[in-house]
Design a protein around this motif. Structure first.
Motif, PDB file in Angstrom:
ATOM      1  N   LYS A   1       0.396 -12.691   5.227  1.00  0.00           N
ATOM      2  CA  LYS A   1       1.512 -11.690   4.971  1.00  0.00           C
ATOM      3  C   LYS A   1       1.177 -10.303   5.491  1.00  0.00           C
ATOM      4  CE  LYS A   1       3.849 -11.307   1.248  1.00  0.00           C
ATOM      5  NZ  LYS A   1       4.292 -11.028  -0.258  1.00  0.00           N
ATOM      6  N   GLN A   2       2.158  -9.666   5.864  1.00  0.00           N
ATOM      7  CA  GLN A   2       2.140  -8.407   6.363  1.00  0.00           C
ATOM      8  C   GLN A   2       2.113  -7.270   5.276  1.00  0.00           C
ATOM      9  OE1 GLN A   2       5.379  -7.951   9.334  1.00  0.00           O
ATOM     10  NE2 GLN A   2       4.266  -5.775  10.321  1.00  0.00           N
ATOM     11  N   LEU A   3       1.506  -6.347   5.392  1.00  0.00           N
ATOM     12  CA  LEU A   3       1.371  -5.308   4.525  1.00  0.00           C
ATOM     13  C   LEU A   3       2.938  -4.841   4.231  1.00  0.00           C
ATOM     14  CD1 LEU A   3      -1.899  -3.466   5.161  1.00  0.00           C
ATOM     15  CD2 LEU A   3      -1.414  -4.849   2.895  1.00  0.00           C
TER      16      LEU A   3
ATOM     17  N   HIS B   1      -1.027   4.475  10.139  1.00  0.00           N
ATOM     18  CA  HIS B   1       0.323   3.708  10.029  1.00  0.00           C
ATOM     19  C   HIS B   1       0.248   2.682  10.715  1.00  0.00           C
ATOM     20  CE1 HIS B   1       2.893   5.763   6.643  1.00  0.00           C
ATOM     21  NE2 HIS B   1       1.826   6.585   6.766  1.00  0.00           N
ATOM     22  N   GLN B   2       0.058   2.753  12.090  1.00  0.00           N
ATOM     23  CA  GLN B   2       0.138   1.777  13.234  1.00  0.00           C
ATOM     24  C   GLN B   2      -1.037   0.652  12.914  1.00  0.00           C
ATOM     25  OE1 GLN B   2       2.618   1.617  15.328  1.00  0.00           O
ATOM     26  NE2 GLN B   2       3.517   3.580  14.200  1.00  0.00           N
ATOM     27  N   GLU B   3      -1.927   1.323  12.637  1.00  0.00           N
ATOM     28  CA  GLU B   3      -3.012   0.299  12.236  1.00  0.00           C
ATOM     29  C   GLU B   3      -2.614  -0.705  11.124  1.00  0.00           C
ATOM     30  OE1 GLU B   3      -7.117   2.542  13.438  1.00  0.00           O
ATOM     31  OE2 GLU B   3      -6.115   3.113  11.780  1.00  0.00           O
ATOM     32  N   LEU B   4      -2.040  -0.120   9.980  1.00  0.00           N
ATOM     33  CA  LEU B   4      -1.490  -0.771   8.979  1.00  0.00           C
ATOM     34  C   LEU B   4      -0.406  -1.812   9.058  1.00  0.00           C
ATOM     35  CD1 LEU B   4      -1.535   2.022   6.273  1.00  0.00           C
ATOM     36  CD2 LEU B   4      -3.087   0.268   6.149  1.00  0.00           C
ATOM     37  N   LYS B   5       0.408  -1.506  10.113  1.00  0.00           N
ATOM     38  CA  LYS B   5       1.368  -2.367  10.701  1.00  0.00           C
ATOM     39  C   LYS B   5       1.025  -3.599  11.517  1.00  0.00           C
ATOM     40  CE  LYS B   5       4.848   1.302  11.256  1.00  0.00           C
ATOM     41  NZ  LYS B   5       5.744   2.054  11.996  1.00  0.00           N
ATOM     42  N   GLN B   6      -0.120  -3.484  11.896  1.00  0.00           N
ATOM     43  CA  GLN B   6      -0.820  -4.424  12.561  1.00  0.00           C
ATOM     44  C   GLN B   6      -1.597  -5.550  11.646  1.00  0.00           C
ATOM     45  OE1 GLN B   6       0.170  -5.070  15.878  1.00  0.00           O
ATOM     46  NE2 GLN B   6       1.460  -2.982  15.573  1.00  0.00           N
ATOM     47  N   MET B   7      -1.945  -5.217  10.533  1.00  0.00           N
ATOM     48  CA  MET B   7      -2.904  -5.822   9.587  1.00  0.00           C
ATOM     49  C   MET B   7      -2.007  -7.021   8.980  1.00  0.00           C
ATOM     50  SD  MET B   7      -4.845  -2.883   7.595  1.00  0.00           S
ATOM     51  CE  MET B   7      -5.475  -1.832   8.337  1.00  0.00           C
ATOM     52  N   ARG B   8      -2.883  -8.263   8.722  1.00  0.00           N
ATOM     53  CA  ARG B   8      -2.231  -9.452   8.043  1.00  0.00           C
ATOM     54  C   ARG B   8      -3.173  -9.699   7.024  1.00  0.00           C
ATOM     55  NH1 ARG B   8       1.027  -7.756  10.808  1.00  0.00           N
ATOM     56  NH2 ARG B   8       2.591  -8.833  12.121  1.00  0.00           N
TER      57      ARG B   8
ATOM     58  N   VAL C   1       0.878  -1.373   0.041  1.00  0.00           N
ATOM     59  CA  VAL C   1      -0.100  -0.065   0.089  1.00  0.00           C
ATOM     60  C   VAL C   1       0.942   1.269   0.044  1.00  0.00           C
ATOM     61  CG1 VAL C   1      -2.109  -1.023   1.164  1.00  0.00           C
ATOM     62  CG2 VAL C   1      -0.259   0.164   2.592  1.00  0.00           C
ATOM     63  N   LEU C   2       0.472   2.181  -0.663  1.00  0.00           N
ATOM     64  CA  LEU C   2       0.837   3.513  -0.436  1.00  0.00           C
ATOM     65  C   LEU C   2       0.168   4.273   0.505  1.00  0.00           C
ATOM     66  CD1 LEU C   2       1.218   4.789  -4.165  1.00  0.00           C
ATOM     67  CD2 LEU C   2       2.933   5.025  -2.355  1.00  0.00           C
ATOM     68  N   ALA C   3       0.593   4.834   1.607  1.00  0.00           N
ATOM     69  CA  ALA C   3       0.166   5.224   2.720  1.00  0.00           C
ATOM     70  C   ALA C   3       0.264   6.772   2.937  1.00  0.00           C
ATOM     71  CB  ALA C   3       0.199   4.551   4.200  1.00  0.00           C
ATOM     72  N   ALA C   4      -0.503   7.593   3.027  1.00  0.00           N
ATOM     73  CA  ALA C   4      -0.212   9.111   3.051  1.00  0.00           C
ATOM     74  C   ALA C   4       0.390   9.168   4.528  1.00  0.00           C
ATOM     75  CB  ALA C   4      -1.822  10.042   3.140  1.00  0.00           C
TER      76      ALA C   4
END
Length: 355
Positions: free
Chosen positions: A270-272, A258-265, A238-241
């Motif tokens: 796979k991690q984003l 950004h913190q939420e994206l780091k926790q996603m699978r 992902v591109l994240a602003a």
């Protein structure tokens, strides 16, 4: 399902093998709704935004058809004059007499689904209420998906809830990203729980996983559309602003995302992969912070069309996006006057995928 006539169906698309593909999937066309009222831009502002709008159409038409909902014959003729004067290849333009209230086709346009197994397509006719009833009237915009279904000869399904194209972002491999600030807002579907909304997304977009971020950006009157903050560039990236200025109002919101994206699978565990995309300097008009974001780009068959904002961060942002889309031309178009209407190129457009 007929490909030559259009009718409403009660089928659950996911059960029949239909899904909403990623934006980089090949397009038949991109759909727009021609600006014709003062709903988003005053007359003076509309004249200022038209050069960039025409450049946008020209850039899309370099690699695919542009289908335009044009309110009536007067609007069609006015649109033709502007496009011809700009040297747009009219063989790539289809103007259709579809009445509209406003210009944000991402949100009131159809959601096209594909079924690669039987080579068929269909349309989801989500309900539309102008971002929680903020900008009436919106009755004509709400009819656009069915108008296009009839034009294309595609069957359509009506889930019966409010959903906007700018609120969802797909990786084409079973995952959709969205925001709680928008989809769980009481002004959309107050009768539904988060779990019930997730079921609608799975049933009618053909996804198996819903990933949630909390907020959107300052100035976004849509209550936090994902297409201003996080965009898939492939199945797991992902591109994240990102805002580096800690004094900027967007800083805490984007840090949280950004913190939420780091926790996603993802479904495969796979991690984003997260690529930081800088935010432009604040764009302010009449004391109002506008929702300027480089993330509001449109992917076409051969290009990525990116809003720019007369800012020193424009070129770095274009370079970052270009690195994420090898093989596609990155085209920056000044969106300063367009974003005065509180949206940009992704908000204005809705892609029509091929099967």
């Amino acid at each position: 399902m007929s490909l030559t006539s259009s009718s409403e169906t009660s089928l659950i698309p996911a059960r029949e093998g239909f899904f909403f593909p990623a934006e980089w999937h090949p397009h038949v066309a991109t759909w727009l709704s021609w600006p014709h009222t003062e709903a988003s831009w005053t007359n003076e502002r509309q004249e200022l935004m038209f050069p960039a709008y025409i450049d946008f159409i020209k850039a899309i038409s370099d690699s695919e058809q542009v289908c335009i909902n044009a309110h009536n014959d007067i609007v069609i003729q006015a649109a033709k004059l502007r496009l011809l004067a700009a040297g747009v290849n009219m063989d790539r333009i289809t103007l259709l007499p579809h009445p509209t209230n406003d210009s944000w086709c991402r949100d009131h346009g159809p959601a096209f689904l594909i079924n690669p197994t039987n080579k068929q397509r269909m349309i989801v006719n989500w309900g539309y209420n102008a971002w929680g009833g903020k900008y009436p009237p919106y009755d004509r915009d709400d009819l656009i998906p069915v108008e296009i279904a009839h034009y294309r000869g595609l069957d359509y399904v009506t889930p019966g809830i409010i959903m906007e194209g700018g609120s969802v972002e797909f990786n084409g491999a079973g995952t959709v990203l969205t925001s709680r600030a928008c989809l769980l807002n009481q002004n959309r579907n107050s009768q539904l729980t988060q779990a019930q909304i997730e079921q609608y997304l799975c049933d009618f977009y053909g996804v198996q996983q819903v990933l949630w971020v909390e907020e959107g950006i300052v100035g976004d009157d849509t209550d936090g559309h994902i297409d201003d903050t996080v965009r898939f560039v492939n199945e797991d990236t992902v591109l994240a602003a990102y805002e580096s200025n800690q004094n900027d109002d967007n800083y805490p919101f984007l840090q949280e995302i950004h913190q939420e994206l780091k926790q996603m699978r993802l479904l495969n565990g796979k991690q984003l992969t997260i690529v930081e995309l800088p935010m432009p300097d604040p764009v302010v008009s009449d004391g109002l912070r506008l929702p300027a974001s480089y993330a509001n780009f449109l992917i076409t068959n051969k290009s990525v069309i990116v809003p720019t904002f007369r800012c020193h961060k424009d070129q770095p942002a274009l370079d970052i996006i270009g690195q994420c889309f090898p093989g596609r031309q990155v085209i920056g178009i000044d969106s300063t006057d367009i974003v005065w209407g509180l949206g940009s190129f992704h908000c204005l457009s809705q892609q029509e995928p091929s099967v």
